[in-house]
Design an enzyme around this catalytic site. Structure first.
Site, PDB file in Angstrom:
ATOM      1  N   TYR A   1       0.626  -1.010  -0.408  1.00  0.00           N
ATOM      2  CA  TYR A   1       0.504  -0.304   0.214  1.00  0.00           C
ATOM      3  C   TYR A   1       0.998   1.206  -0.323  1.00  0.00           C
ATOM      4  O   TYR A   1       2.036   1.035   1.093  1.00  0.00           O
ATOM      5  CB  TYR A   1      -0.776   0.326   1.151  1.00  0.00           C
ATOM      6  CG  TYR A   1      -2.111   1.272   1.334  1.00  0.00           C
ATOM      7  CD1 TYR A   1      -3.364   1.571   0.870  1.00  0.00           C
ATOM      8  CD2 TYR A   1      -1.231   2.455   1.905  1.00  0.00           C
ATOM      9  CE1 TYR A   1      -3.893   3.020   0.946  1.00  0.00           C
ATOM     10  CE2 TYR A   1      -1.733   3.520   2.409  1.00  0.00           C
ATOM     11  CZ  TYR A   1      -3.576   3.491   2.019  1.00  0.00           C
ATOM     12  OH  TYR A   1      -3.585   4.073   1.370  1.00  0.00           O
TER      13      TYR A   1
ATOM     14  N   GLU B   1      -4.366   7.402  -3.842  1.00  0.00           N
ATOM     15  CA  GLU B   1      -3.650   6.065  -3.154  1.00  0.00           C
ATOM     16  C   GLU B   1      -3.871   5.325  -4.107  1.00  0.00           C
ATOM     17  O   GLU B   1      -4.087   5.101  -5.150  1.00  0.00           O
ATOM     18  CB  GLU B   1      -5.312   5.609  -2.400  1.00  0.00           C
ATOM     19  CG  GLU B   1      -5.300   4.755  -2.053  1.00  0.00           C
ATOM     20  CD  GLU B   1      -5.879   4.577  -0.675  1.00  0.00           C
ATOM     21  OE1 GLU B   1      -5.823   4.720   0.390  1.00  0.00           O
ATOM     22  OE2 GLU B   1      -7.090   4.172  -1.416  1.00  0.00           O
TER      23      GLU B   1
END
Lengths: 394, 293
Positions: A109, A197
């Site tokens: 991530y 993101e």
């Protein structure tokens, strides 16, 4: 303003970032051409929607042949996708991204966003990719690393190395990761992002890194200079919110039954709060702004009354730039032109309050002038309760 | 005394030839503020409504000795206007303009670190030292010289607090609207520090709203350092999560910045929290009595 995955990936690809090959289609007829461009008949069809949780909701599916790709596209386009983030009403799918499937060895991530308290852009990393990051932050905060690059410079190599180590990346992978981090940080600034993101960033079959999914949110204040991103600033708005925007009104539809018209965002929120405090629910947030015209006030009124749930209206104006009498004339005009079949409570204070109250009182209309905010909220809540009780008795 | 502005303030307006800039320059002058002129590029040498217009902030400082500015320049150019004011040596920069991109404000924030000036805003109503000096767009007549200092993110909620303290007979020292944007100049805690140190200010009202952590930071400072009675109010308890309420700052990210968390932080710091915006004044009267003031 949010970008769709295919729009975001086009920007990432252009910056030289490793993004899977993909083609967007809006109609089933475009599938064969898209597959030809991709040069492969296997892959993954991804419904384009501004929401997470698409996979679990059936919005992301694998295909092994051109026929399957076509069938999936037909199935996805026009469907209403309900994920745990959309709420029961779901979102309508208008585009499908056909993308080469990736072999996933690890999911990581990476996000870039703003840390308001530190007034600094922050890079957020976690080895727990593909998960709900809020859950990761809550349950295993040690699996999250925040890095703060110095303003006006590239990401410090030492910072990138620290990030790579945290994610368990070494050698060529660490080098590739440093490049990704640097590019994401640059894109975040150049495109006026509020959130960029990548979840997940994957280690693929050949050990390379690939940006598999992306959330790309752009600062609403900067939309004017980010038009080439292809984003639609009105995409997630209710039609009445878009209409309100044309008149400089900030309107958000809610689920309650007291329509509110207020000047100033803070006072508008506080007005919603006080309505809730007295046991009723606001039907909307509506900030008429600091310098609304009589016309805008009339429009605001039309928008509020067009909401069928509205059983009463509360107008709360603290006249600063906008004098109370101008607001009052707007209200009176609106009531005269649109008609009014729900009780209306008006609370005016500030610049030209005396003249404003006179306009209300001399209008010959059935308007209640409240003495202060508390009085106004109580009256508006009582009106709606009385109306409901009356209906219950019938 | 009061804080930040007073008789010594010499104000210019950047964007004085625009409709809002001119209107509020006049209103500030009417209130008693010493408005020494304004700036609009390429219109230097002219006058509007008795205000001399200069091409640049530096020119206006040289000619008038201006030490404060209020900015009405449109959003795409407002960040540069702030930098220009800082470069020209202006000590107090009040940015009224709303809609400035966050990235522009990050640039401003970092640039101002090396400058000796104070920024208020952007997207703010400005500030008023009651009866003496007004910078910005607040309605002057609701203010009365008195004992309470006010700090708030929201403009109209600032007016609400001013009005209620006026009606309650308390009056104000200085009321400061710091604005609701994610990146801004003075924060709640900065203004609380100034009000706490100001001998004329006997009580403080702090108004916040959902999003960010400004109020929590101020609460921590109050807990350790402030003996004066403080009344707080947080707007947005009923706001649905994730919806933008007009201010970019009013977004709840995760669980931080909720109304509940902010109210709890204030209560823990000994602040009297008003349950609704309608009882801010009443709570201040009670808190002052309790403190024997």
């Amino acid at each position: 303003m949010k970008l769709h995955e295919y729009q975001a990936k086009a920007i990432l690809r252009q910056a030289g970032l490793p993004v899977p090959k993909g083609e967007v289609v809006f109609k089933a007829e475009e599938v064969s051409n898209a597959l030809a461009k991709l040069g492969m008949n296997t892959g993954v069809a991804k419904a384009q929607a501004y929401t997470g949780g698409r996979g679990k909701a059936g919005g992301i599916k694998l295909y092994k042949t051109a026929d399957e790709a076509l069938a999936l596209t037909k199935q996805l386009i026009g469907m209403t996708l309900v994920t745990k983030q959309t709420g029961p009403e779901g979102v309508k799918i208008e585009a499908v991204l056909l993308e080469e499937a990736s072999v996933i060895k690890r999911e990581l991530y990476v996000a870039v966003t703003l840390d308001r308290a530190k007034a600094n852009i922050v890079l957020i990393l976690s080895p727990e990719g593909g998960m709900d990051i809020e859950e990761v932050a809550e349950k295993t905060p040690d699996r999250i690393l925040k890095l703060y690059p110095a303003w006006g410079r590239n990401v410090d190599p030492a910072l990138a190395a620290q990030g790579a180590k945290f994610l368990g990346l070494e050698g060529e992978q660490a080098k590739a990761f440093g490049d990704i981090l640097e590019k994401l940080y640059r894109i975040y600034q150049e495109k006026d992002c509020t959130l960029l993101e990548i979840n997940p960033l994957v280690v693929n079959g050949t050990g390379g890194l690939s940006l598999l999914d992306c959330k790309f949110n752009i600062d609403d204040n900067a939309v004017y200079r980010q038009t080439e991103t292809g984003g639609d600033p009105d995409a997630e708005k209710d039609p009445s919110e878009i209409e309100a925007g044309k008149y400089g009104l900030s309107y958000i539809k809610l689920d309650g039954d007291i329509g509110c018209m207020v000047n100033g965002a803070g006072l508008a929120m506080a007005t919603m709060d006080i309505i809730a405090h007295y046991g009723a629910q606001p039907a909307n947030f509506l900030d008429v702004g600091g310098s609304a015209s009589e016309e805008a006030v009339t429009k605001a009124f039309e928008i509020i009354t067009s909401d069928k749930n509205v059983k009463g209206i509360l107008v709360n104006i603290f006249g600063g730039i906008m004098p109370c009498d101008r607001i009052a004339r707007g209200i009176v005009n609106a009531v005269k032109t649109t008609g009014l079949n729900v009780p209306l409570v008006v609370r005016l204070e500030g610049t030209n309050v005396k003249e404003g109250k006179e306009v209300i009182e001399n209008s010959g209309l059935n308007l209640t002038s409240a003495s202060d905010l508390e009085d106004a909220a109580k009256l508006a809540a009582q009106n709606v309760k009385a109306l409901k009780a009356g209906k219950g008795a019938n | 005394m009061a804080i930040l502005i007073g008789k010594e303030t010499k104000l210019i307006t950047q964007g004085i030839t625009g409709k809002a800039g001119l209107f509020h320059s006049q209103k500030c002058r009417d209130y008693g503020t010493n408005v020494v002129g304004g700036v609009t590029p390429k219109k230097g040498g002219t006058t509007v409504e008795g205000f001399p217009v200069f091409n640049s902030v530096a020119e206006s400082v040289k000619a008038t000795g201006a030490n404060a500015t209020m900015i009405f320049v449109p959003a795409p150019f407002a960040a540069d206007a702030i930098l220009e004011a800082a470069d020209a040596g202006i000590q107090l920069i009040v940015a009224i303009t709303e809609g400035i991109p966050v990235m522009d404000m990050l640039k401003v924030h970092n640039y101002l670190k090396s400058k000796n000036c104070i920024l208020i805003g952007p997207n703010c109503p400005g500030l008023v030292t009651a009866g003496v000096c007004k910078i910005g767009i607040a309605p002057g007549p609701i203010h009365t010289k008195g004992r309470i200092g006010i700090v708030s993110r929201s403009g109209t909620l600032t007016y609400e607090a001013v009005h209620q303290t006026t009606m309650a007979g308390l009056g104000q020292t200085t009321a400061v609207g710091i604005g609701g944007d994610p990146i801004h100049g003075l924060s709640h805690v900065d203004v609380v520090k100034l009000l706490n140190a100001d001998p004329e200010t006997e009580g403080i009202i702090l108004i916040g709203e959902i999003g960010g952590s400004d109020e929590e930071i101020a609460a921590a400072y109050i807990k350790e350092n402030v003996k004066k009675p403080v009344v707080g109010f947080i707007a947005g308890a009923s706001a649905p999560k994730g919806k933008r309420m007009g201010h970019a700052g009013a977004i709840i990210d995760g669980t931080s910045g909720t109304a509940e968390a902010k109210i709890q932080a204030l209560k823990d710091a000994g602040v009297t929290v008003a349950a609704t915006a309608a009882e801010i004044g009443k709570k201040m009267v009670e808190a002052m009595k309790k403190a024997g003031k």
